[in-house]
Design an enzyme around this catalytic site. Structure first.
Site, mmCIF file in Angstrom:
data_model
loop_
_atom_site.group_PDB
_atom_site.id
_atom_site.type_symbol
_atom_site.label_atom_id
_atom_site.label_comp_id
_atom_site.label_asym_id
_atom_site.label_seq_id
_atom_site.Cartn_x
_atom_site.Cartn_y
_atom_site.Cartn_z
ATOM 1 N N GLN A 290 0.763 -1.259 -0.163
ATOM 2 C CA GLN A 290 -0.011 -0.096 -0.081
ATOM 3 C C GLN A 290 0.822 1.501 -0.046
ATOM 4 O O GLN A 290 0.446 2.434 -0.696
ATOM 5 C CB GLN A 290 -0.860 -0.047 1.191
ATOM 6 C CG GLN A 290 -1.892 1.142 1.191
ATOM 7 C CD GLN A 290 -2.775 1.208 2.528
ATOM 8 O OE1 GLN A 290 -3.615 2.222 2.535
ATOM 9 N NE2 GLN A 290 -2.969 0.296 2.999
ATOM 10 N N ASN B 197 9.533 0.270 -1.700
ATOM 11 C CA ASN B 197 9.231 0.019 -0.238
ATOM 12 C C ASN B 197 9.377 -1.626 -0.045
ATOM 13 O O ASN B 197 8.425 -2.062 0.617
ATOM 14 C CB ASN B 197 7.750 0.522 -0.136
ATOM 15 C CG ASN B 197 6.762 -0.248 -0.771
ATOM 16 O OD1 ASN B 197 6.578 -0.528 -1.937
ATOM 17 N ND2 ASN B 197 5.666 -0.803 0.233
ATOM 18 N N PHE B 198 10.453 -1.933 -0.813
ATOM 19 C CA PHE B 198 10.715 -3.363 -0.061
ATOM 20 C C PHE B 198 11.286 -3.454 1.380
ATOM 21 O O PHE B 198 11.628 -2.160 1.842
ATOM 22 C CB PHE B 198 11.706 -3.979 -1.378
ATOM 23 C CG PHE B 198 10.801 -4.305 -2.296
ATOM 24 C CD1 PHE B 198 9.963 -5.351 -2.142
ATOM 25 C CD2 PHE B 198 11.061 -3.999 -3.495
ATOM 26 C CE1 PHE B 198 8.830 -5.807 -3.360
ATOM 27 C CE2 PHE B 198 10.302 -4.327 -4.554
ATOM 28 C CZ PHE B 198 9.186 -5.137 -4.499
ATOM 29 N N LYS C 288 10.637 -5.081 9.530
ATOM 30 C CA LYS C 288 9.491 -4.919 8.432
ATOM 31 C C LYS C 288 8.439 -4.321 9.151
ATOM 32 O O LYS C 288 8.113 -4.710 10.207
ATOM 33 C CB LYS C 288 9.095 -6.379 8.020
ATOM 34 C CG LYS C 288 10.144 -7.056 7.041
ATOM 35 C CD LYS C 288 9.771 -8.301 6.356
ATOM 36 C CE LYS C 288 10.896 -8.869 5.445
ATOM 37 N NZ LYS C 288 10.260 -10.179 4.825
ATOM 38 N N VAL C 289 7.730 -3.376 8.317
ATOM 39 C CA VAL C 289 6.522 -2.918 9.013
ATOM 40 C C VAL C 289 5.302 -2.740 8.325
ATOM 41 O O VAL C 289 5.517 -2.697 7.243
ATOM 42 C CB VAL C 289 6.892 -1.418 9.467
ATOM 43 C CG1 VAL C 289 5.884 -0.722 9.844
ATOM 44 C CG2 VAL C 289 8.029 -1.478 10.697
ATOM 45 N N TYR C 290 4.059 -2.973 8.936
ATOM 46 C CA TYR C 290 2.956 -2.923 8.176
ATOM 47 C C TYR C 290 2.176 -1.684 8.994
ATOM 48 O O TYR C 290 2.610 -1.142 10.086
ATOM 49 C CB TYR C 290 2.022 -4.045 8.325
ATOM 50 C CG TYR C 290 2.513 -5.193 7.472
ATOM 51 C CD1 TYR C 290 2.210 -4.920 5.987
ATOM 52 C CD2 TYR C 290 3.089 -6.206 7.793
ATOM 53 C CE1 TYR C 290 2.624 -6.110 4.911
ATOM 54 C CE2 TYR C 290 3.589 -7.144 6.874
ATOM 55 C CZ TYR C 290 3.174 -7.113 5.393
ATOM 56 O OH TYR C 290 3.851 -8.137 4.610
ATOM 57 N N GLU C 291 1.181 -1.270 8.218
ATOM 58 C CA GLU C 291 0.075 -0.137 8.896
ATOM 59 C C GLU C 291 -0.013 -0.122 10.408
ATOM 60 O O GLU C 291 0.354 0.919 11.018
ATOM 61 C CB GLU C 291 -1.196 -0.275 8.346
ATOM 62 C CG GLU C 291 -2.106 0.704 8.799
ATOM 63 C CD GLU C 291 -2.109 2.111 8.291
ATOM 64 O OE1 GLU C 291 -1.628 2.380 7.125
ATOM 65 O OE2 GLU C 291 -2.052 2.816 9.063
ATOM 66 N N ASP D 285 0.491 3.805 6.106
ATOM 67 C CA ASP D 285 0.709 3.362 4.697
ATOM 68 C C ASP D 285 0.425 4.303 3.753
ATOM 69 O O ASP D 285 1.313 4.859 3.108
ATOM 70 C CB ASP D 285 -0.229 2.205 4.181
ATOM 71 C CG ASP D 285 0.316 0.827 4.893
ATOM 72 O OD1 ASP D 285 1.570 0.854 4.902
ATOM 73 O OD2 ASP D 285 -0.490 -0.038 5.027
ATOM 74 N N GLY E 125 -8.308 20.252 20.556
ATOM 75 C CA GLY E 125 -7.973 21.679 20.391
ATOM 76 C C GLY E 125 -8.682 22.609 21.285
ATOM 77 O O GLY E 125 -8.921 22.370 22.576
ATOM 78 N N GLY E 126 -8.947 23.810 20.839
ATOM 79 C CA GLY E 126 -9.563 24.781 21.780
ATOM 80 C C GLY E 126 -10.872 24.829 21.882
ATOM 81 O O GLY E 126 -11.396 25.625 22.577
HETATM 82 N N1 CAO Z 1 11.706 -10.217 -8.985
HETATM 83 C C1 CAO Z 1 12.137 -11.033 -8.269
HETATM 84 N N2 CAO Z 1 12.380 -10.587 -6.850
HETATM 85 C C2 CAO Z 1 11.505 -9.592 -6.418
HETATM 86 C C3 CAO Z 1 10.787 -8.845 -7.131
HETATM 87 C C4 CAO Z 1 10.855 -9.001 -8.567
HETATM 88 N N3 CAO Z 1 10.423 -8.047 -9.360
HETATM 89 N N4 CAO Z 1 10.360 -7.672 -6.516
HETATM 90 C C5 CAO Z 1 10.749 -8.128 -5.241
HETATM 91 N N5 CAO Z 1 11.431 -9.312 -5.125
HETATM 92 C C6 CAO Z 1 11.913 -9.791 -3.788
HETATM 93 C C7 CAO Z 1 12.900 -8.864 -3.216
HETATM 94 O O1 CAO Z 1 13.998 -8.676 -3.634
HETATM 95 C C8 CAO Z 1 12.983 -9.517 -1.802
HETATM 96 O O2 CAO Z 1 13.906 -10.587 -1.823
HETATM 97 P P1 CAO Z 1 15.199 -10.724 -0.658
HETATM 98 O O3 CAO Z 1 14.478 -10.675 0.642
HETATM 99 O O4 CAO Z 1 15.675 -12.029 -1.016
HETATM 100 O O5 CAO Z 1 15.906 -9.757 -0.811
HETATM 101 C C9 CAO Z 1 11.446 -10.384 -1.811
HETATM 102 O O6 CAO Z 1 11.040 -10.034 -2.962
HETATM 103 C C10 CAO Z 1 10.616 -9.802 -0.534
HETATM 104 O O7 CAO Z 1 10.466 -8.654 -0.370
HETATM 105 P P2 CAO Z 1 10.313 -7.926 1.000
HETATM 106 O O8 CAO Z 1 11.063 -8.561 2.160
HETATM 107 O O9 CAO Z 1 9.926 -6.740 0.845
HETATM 108 O O10 CAO Z 1 8.507 -8.604 1.195
HETATM 109 P P3 CAO Z 1 7.764 -9.058 2.515
HETATM 110 O O11 CAO Z 1 6.354 -9.501 1.842
HETATM 111 O O12 CAO Z 1 8.460 -10.048 3.459
HETATM 112 O O13 CAO Z 1 7.515 -7.755 3.253
HETATM 113 C C11 CAO Z 1 6.766 -5.582 3.890
HETATM 114 C C12 CAO Z 1 6.678 -6.872 3.167
HETATM 115 C C13 CAO Z 1 5.782 -4.527 3.432
HETATM 116 C C14 CAO Z 1 6.761 -5.942 5.432
HETATM 117 C C15 CAO Z 1 8.248 -5.052 3.469
HETATM 118 O O14 CAO Z 1 8.406 -5.058 2.108
HETATM 119 C C16 CAO Z 1 8.660 -3.668 4.185
HETATM 120 O O15 CAO Z 1 8.604 -3.849 5.438
HETATM 121 N N6 CAO Z 1 8.504 -2.624 3.541
HETATM 122 C C17 CAO Z 1 9.054 -1.281 3.855
HETATM 123 C C18 CAO Z 1 7.723 -0.780 4.773
HETATM 124 C C19 CAO Z 1 6.588 -0.541 3.961
HETATM 125 O O16 CAO Z 1 6.354 -0.277 2.800
HETATM 126 N N7 CAO Z 1 5.434 -1.195 4.559
HETATM 127 C C20 CAO Z 1 4.086 -0.950 4.029
HETATM 128 C C21 CAO Z 1 3.449 -2.066 3.435
HETATM 129 S S1 CAO Z 1 1.885 -1.565 2.853
HETATM 130 O O17 CAO Z 1 0.906 -2.302 4.290
#
Ligand code: CAO
Length: 415
Positions: free
Chosen positions: A17, A96-97, A136-139, A168, A246-247
């Protein structure tokens, strides 16, 4: 006249997101947004919370309008070359990976700058540098760590997260501001730069007034208006219930039909200037003559009684009737609108804030259009792309591949 960001090309490495929110806004402003997706699966949200079998979810479609999709695995040899060429040809890269993911693909910032010194590289992460930078962080994690949850809910009750996606979508909107500033700066400097937004920081920025209150409460309770009138609390800013903070004293009161309709409520604010008209409207003209009620100082210690009295009146009217009566009296108020009511609201349809979109496999659905209105560059909402819908087109037009090279990229599992 063209769109505001026409000619700007975005390399969109976003998923879920926060990142897609940012690139969708840039695409609405007219940027060519190229979404890179993992071959065969794509953005995980395509398949999440699906309501129709084999059709991209609303989760995905509502965050990826106006974009083009190319499948690409930059971790393959051919994919790596294609990705490098796309970096060369784009103006902004957004991702945002998890921390380090793009580096692990072989593209640290130094290399991106080497390939394209004009590139603006924008990232969302959960936390900035510090003890949690690798998390890693979600909403909801962002809402809890950014100060929103500790200040939302009732005093003495469990902290609450809000329905608004401030972690997000809120961070995505902050990122857009950074990207636009960096684009403007590039006009003068000729160089790109990094733009980083941590979700914790963005939530804290949206909770700015709570940090204000934290510093005020150390000097004791406010005398002119108790910002948190609904209880006693310790040394940190409390959950504020429905107090405005607020006020102005405000609260949510029931309206006619509340027993059956969970949204039959209205928020009313009893600011001093409008109080005489308000008192007359609710049939408490006597308050105006009574020193127990006729000054803010007299009313403030018993705001709960003021709102209970107001509620007796609002419960005899629908929330829209209350709105119609109080607005001409300059009493600020607003009905609690359900998602169903918002979806059906004609004025939001008229401004393009709620839009009906036709999707090739889903058919018609509603979405929220661009809430930022530009007078010379209105946004049209175009359906989100199917997975890899534009792979060949992008490889030919931007990367410069011919049919044979595209076939080889396919065999190499790069696309
Ligand atoms: N082709 C091949 N590999 C790909 C790719 C593509 N086109 N796009 C992504 N990948 C791979 C990445 O390289 C990563 O691999 P490695 O871990 O081996 O380096 C892998 O996909 C997974 O990426 P991720 O760790 O970001 O995914 P996740 O589902 O485990 O985590 C999230 C998701 C959102 C928690 C994490 O991406 C994150 O913390 N992002 C930053 C904060 C953020 O934006 N959070 C909000 C998310 S919206 O609710």
């Amino acid at each position: 006249m063209g769109k505001a960001l026409e000619g700007i090309r975005i390399l969109d490495m976003t998923h879920v997101q926060s990142g897609p929110t940012a690139t969708q806004i840039l695409a609405w402003f007219g940027a060519d947004c190229i979404k890179i997706e993992r071959p065969s699966t794509g953005d995980a949200t395509r398949g999440q919370l699906r309501d129709l079998e084999d059709v991209d979810s609303l989760y995905f479609t509502m965050l990826n309008h106006n974009k083009r999709s190319i499948t690409l695995n930059p971790k393959t040899k051919t994919g790596n070359k294609i990705f490098a060429k796309l970096i060369e040809e784009c103006d902004v890269m957004v991702e945002n990976f998890a921390p380090g993911a793009i580096d692990r693909m072989g593209f640290p910032w130094e290399k991106i700058q080497e390939i394209n010194p004009r590139m603006i590289y924008a990232s969302v992460k959960g936390f900035g540098p510090g003890p949690y930078e690798d998390c890693k962080v979600y909403e909801n994690v962002a809402q809890c760590t950014g100060g929103a949850a500790s200040t939302t809910g009732e005093i003495g009750r469990v902290p609450l997260v809000t329905g608004a996606q401030i972690g997000d979508s809120g961070t995505g909107i902050h990122l857009v501001a950074g990207i636009l500033a960096a684009l403007l700066h590039r006009e003068r400097s000729g160089r790109g730069q990094r733009v980083e937004c941590a979700m914790q920081d963005s939530v804290l920025n949206l909770c700015r007034v709570k940090l204000r209150d934290q510093q005020r409460i150390v000097h004791g309770p406010l005398t002119e208006y108790p910002q948190y009138p609904n209880g006693t609390f310790g040394e940190a800013v409390p959950r504020s219930g429905n107090a405005s903070g607020g006020g102005q004293p405000g609260w949510i009161v029931k309206c006619k039909g509340w027993e059956d309709d969970p949204d039959s409520y209205i928020y009313v604010i009893t600011q001093a200037a409008a109080f005489p008209a308000f008192a007359k409207a609710i049939g408490r003209r006597d308050w105006l003559e009574d020193p127990e009620w006729n000054t803010p100082a007299a009313r403030l210690p018993k705001l709960d009684q003021v709102f209970a009295e107001i509620e007796k009146w609002t419960m005899t009217k629908t929330k829209f009737e209350v709105m119609d009566i109080l607005n001409p009296l300059n009493v600020p108020c607003g009905p609690i609108l359900s998602m169903k009511e918002l979806a059906e609201e004609p004025s939001l349809r008229a401004t393009g804030t709620i839009v009906e979109v036709d999707h090739p496999t889903r058919g018609k659905y509603l979405t929220v259009g661009n809430p930022i209105k530009l007078s010379d560059s209105p946004s049209e909402v175009v359906a989100s792309p199917l997975l890899g819908e534009h792979t060949e087109e992008i490889l030919k037009d931007i990367v410069g591949f011919d049919d044979k090279e595209i076939e080889k990229a396919r065999t190499d599992k790069a696309i």
